[in-house]
Design a protein around this motif. Sequence first.
Motif, PDB file in Angstrom:
ATOM      1  N   ALA A 245       1.070   0.996   1.893  1.00 48.26           N
ATOM      2  CA  ALA A 245       1.793   2.261   2.017  1.00 48.26           C
ATOM      3  C   ALA A 245       1.407   2.960   3.311  1.00 48.26           C
ATOM      4  O   ALA A 245       2.249   3.490   4.034  1.00 48.26           O
ATOM      5  N   LEU A 247      -0.014   1.549   6.063  1.00 48.14           N
ATOM      6  CA  LEU A 247       0.428   0.780   7.230  1.00 48.14           C
ATOM      7  C   LEU A 247       1.920   0.968   7.469  1.00 48.14           C
ATOM      8  O   LEU A 247       2.374   1.083   8.604  1.00 48.14           O
ATOM      9  N   ALA A 248       2.701   1.025   6.366  1.00 43.40           N
ATOM     10  CA  ALA A 248       4.156   1.156   6.508  1.00 43.40           C
ATOM     11  C   ALA A 248       4.548   2.525   7.056  1.00 43.40           C
ATOM     12  O   ALA A 248       5.674   2.708   7.514  1.00 43.40           O
ATOM     13  N   LEU A 249       3.629   3.498   7.000  1.00 41.77           N
ATOM     14  CA  LEU A 249       3.912   4.797   7.614  1.00 41.77           C
ATOM     15  C   LEU A 249       3.617   4.775   9.110  1.00 41.77           C
ATOM     16  O   LEU A 249       3.743   5.793   9.786  1.00 41.77           O
ATOM     17  N   GLY A 250       3.198   3.627   9.589  1.00 42.75           N
ATOM     18  CA  GLY A 250       2.868   3.530  11.004  1.00 42.75           C
ATOM     19  C   GLY A 250       1.482   4.058  11.323  1.00 42.75           C
ATOM     20  O   GLY A 250       1.236   4.588  12.401  1.00 42.75           O
TER      21      GLY A 250
END
Lengths: 362, 259
Positions: A245, A247-250
Amino acid sequence: MTTQITPAPPATDGRTTPSPAQRPEGRLPRWVPGACFAAAAAVAVGLEAMGDFNIALAVLWTAVLGTLFVWVSSRLMEGPRKATDRLVTCLVGSAFGIAMVPLLSLVYEVTRRGIARFDLTFFTYSLYGIVGEGGGAYHALMGTLVITALTTLISVPIGLLTAIYLVEYGTGRLKRAITFLVDVMTGIPSIVAGLFAYALFALVLGPGIRLGFAGAVALSVLMIPVVVRSSEEVLKLVPNELREASLALGVPKWRTIVKVVVPTAIAGLGTGVTLAIARVVGETAPLLITVGITNATNLDPFAERMATLPVFAYYQLTQPGVPPEFAIDRAWTAALLLIMLVMGLNLVARLISRYFAPKTSR
Amino acid sequence: MAKRIDCSDVNIYYGDFLAVENVTVSIEPRSVTALIGPSGCGKSTFLRALNRMHEVIPGARVEGKIAMDGQDLYGPDADPVAVRRQIGMVFQRPNPFPTMSIYDNVAAGLRLNSKKLKKSDLDDLVERSLRGANLWNEVKDRLNRPGSGLSGGQQQRLCIARAIAVEPDVLLMDEPCSALDPISTLAIEDLMADLKDRFTIVIVTHNMQQAARVSEQTGFFNLNGVGQPGRLIEFNPTEKIFSNPDQKATEDYISGRFG
């Protein structure tokens, strides 16, 4: 010291709301197991009273006889299936009771003997210039606190970062090698850690060196693997979904670890570190070699010998002087203080895990 | 905002295992694209390749070209962290950060990237994102309570709010409703209809009715057998896929003859 429960009055529950499905004909009333163990305790005490009374043996007899009584009565009244169930329940309970015997008797004995000198003088005076009565372990208590704090300061960053490497970054051969070496380090005898630290400092500062810092290094050798192991287990428990979660937010990986993984695991990490401190706070052998003992208060870990509680207890017991009883009393009190420190740290660990755990309540 | 994605000859590997083979597809901006297909056919793997989450798994890699409005996502100077900031993702199971409050969860994308924002700006952003995710009215009185205290559907909408708070160009959703009840599912489907004005949405779903309800374009993935790579069998407008598909396999799958 015995494991029995007080027999409940027979007319409390069950009788008021009789339900045929729950209370079939051949069912033991609730008080029977308790009564069996009470009877067993009576027999055991009687047996022991005939010879020399030995409380440990009495507990052992109680466990064996009580289990036997429960099993026989259950077998007669309830049939073999229930009897096996009760047998296993009794065996598990008895095993716990027997395991508690050494712990409770140790705490009891140390408290009984140590309480005599558990006074203000013990906490405020060192042994400087004391012969015979009086004196205290202020210097040893402070020495233990200073050296343990220093050990923690060395071990926690190294241990925690190693665990983070193993869980988040490590792959392949290097990871396996580190895991193997940490396992080996866990098994190192404490005296070897002491000799290592002594040899290291003797090499640099000359033979015969005694230094609080050397003691901290020796204890770190023992503490680092414990911290690594416990932190690794806790970090592994953090769900992978949280990492994804983040990592997927950058969010970069290192920031994910610092801001998401470690805060999620902080309760477990704190508990692990506290238990690791409790593990090393009572170590004697490495400190005997690296730190030595002194009668005066020395709070500087980078100069001269320091006193620590375990070594203090050791010397008070083995070299009590004449007359010996005052020193031996001090040794018991030092032992009591050590047990209290360890128990206190365990309590702190439980509090940490309770207050820092992620809140899930609605 | 809302960019198109062009994939050409994309092969996706787990170690030596080729999981998805030779996908060429264009995903239109400001629309919902659904990916359907049986389990294990590589829909999720393909979705995760679009924002470089695939390579988080050790040994996983992607070959071929994926470009977003001409910007090569796998080019030598493309930074996976920057790509993920542009392409947000919502996962199958709701995964709010357990250590953070509802407010902090929504603000997480900015806070974790240590963007400095004024308190009032951040408040605005959190409110806007929660309104965008249709959650504001339900949580506005308890923004400081832990996010894990919400129901499953609310948690999933919280995760959507968290994803749109960083204002991505594309939103990927990996079976976002499979852990939810029909009412929460409806709430999220309505939300998708609202969001597609601002974002390019790609959704993986096992629910064909859902694909028919929410999407403009549908891609059907299939594989020939276990151990074989998954392939994109057909990619067409949703009405066509569900009424008159080009491929026999698509029709078999949609009419329930297998899968």
